[in-house]
Design a protein around this motif. Sequence first.
Motif, short mmCIF file in Angstrom:
data_model
loop_
_atom_site.label_atom_id
_atom_site.label_comp_id
_atom_site.label_asym_id
_atom_site.label_seq_id
_atom_site.Cartn_x
_atom_site.Cartn_y
_atom_site.Cartn_z
N HIS A 72 27.94 30.03 131.68
CA HIS A 72 26.63 29.38 131.82
C HIS A 72 26.51 28.30 130.74
O HIS A 72 27.12 28.41 129.69
N CYS A 77 21.27 29.83 128.46
CA CYS A 77 21.88 31.02 127.89
C CYS A 77 20.91 32.20 127.99
O CYS A 77 19.75 32.10 127.59
N CYS A 83 26.51 36.70 124.22
CA CYS A 83 25.70 35.63 123.63
C CYS A 83 24.51 36.17 122.83
O CYS A 83 23.60 35.42 122.49
N HIS A 87 24.60 31.35 121.75
CA HIS A 87 25.46 30.99 122.87
C HIS A 87 26.92 30.84 122.45
O HIS A 87 27.21 30.29 121.39
N ARG A 88 27.80 31.35 123.27
CA ARG A 88 29.22 31.18 123.05
C ARG A 88 29.85 30.63 124.32
O ARG A 88 29.53 31.07 125.42
ZN LIG Z 1 25.23 31.94 126.34
#
Ligand SMILES: [Zn+2]
Length: 350
Positions: A72, A77, A83, A87-88
């Motif tokens: 995403h 997020c 996450c 966010h990652r």
């Molecule tokens: Zn995320």
Amino acid sequence: MTVPCADGTAVPSHPSHPQTHRSTGVPLGRRDGSIRPTDPSPATPVAVALDAAARGWYVLPLLPGEKRPASHPADRCPCTGPCRDGHRTWEQRATLDGATITAYWSAHPTHGVGIATGPSGLVVVDLDTPKPGDRPPSAVWAAEGVRTGVHALTVLARRVGESVTPTYAVRTGRGGWHLYYQAPAGVRLTNTGRSIGPWIDTRAWGGQVVAAGNTVSGRPYTLTHDAPPAPLPPWLFQLIQTAPLPPQRPVRVAVGAGRRSAYITAAVNRQLAYITHATGGRNNAVYRSAVALGQLVAGGALTEADATDMLKQAAGGHVATDPTFTWAEVEATISSGLRAGARRPRAVPA
Ligand SMILES: [Zn+2]
């Protein structure tokens, strides 16, 4: 952390059958007996992912039947799961952890398995075959009769008195090849797209490949030579490292003719230049411009397909030079920007 090996997919050892690409003579096998043929029965995604992780390769989920990461964009997020502390990206979330892998693919059995090449210390040479509508290669390649990526790579090797080093190889769904090499230590290579030769892409940081054992659009990716990845040959490293960067000059377009068109053209070019010249916050720049173009799309001045293409072209230079900025992220940002813009249509007076 420990990674359980895939079980139930073990295959008997088998004498070496060095393979040679029929039309080009590219050796894809090894004469040291290290070939282990793949299990002909379909592997489950869990087994595919565990097998890759057992080799030290970081895996990520792909959308069902597709090559794209199941991920995403930052601005959507959910801030949960991986996450929860922020966010990652899919590259950051790619994992070796057996428990995580088993839990994820057991819950999402239709998702495919990708290998994040950067964290895995891999450089994968992606040798494609021509698609309908592909531009023919330049005259110098055409003169050599080059019509596939595998042939182009052979020619590149021959030019420097080398041959293509056999390594872990996967036949791709469309009849191309993925050759896996060990990335050289201490250098952060990024992706290249068609810049070292026709139908040759390379995947490193910022890139991922579909793992062997997956199926994309109904076509399987098949392991054809099982061996530890060979070190990236120096001549190939040289080509990847010095690959010309895509043009950074502003992308400009002309939308039709007349006063209304001149207005639209100016508005579009302003947005594209904004992306091209962005030095920080590139994702924000792409998002803002996508919102602006989304408003023009909603007002009927542009098609969504054209807006998407132009935005992708403008963002392309950043993707090629910044390993943390990926196509998946760009595409997600563009579509979410266009959606936001569509809620506030902007009509252009005739
Ligand atoms: Zn995320």
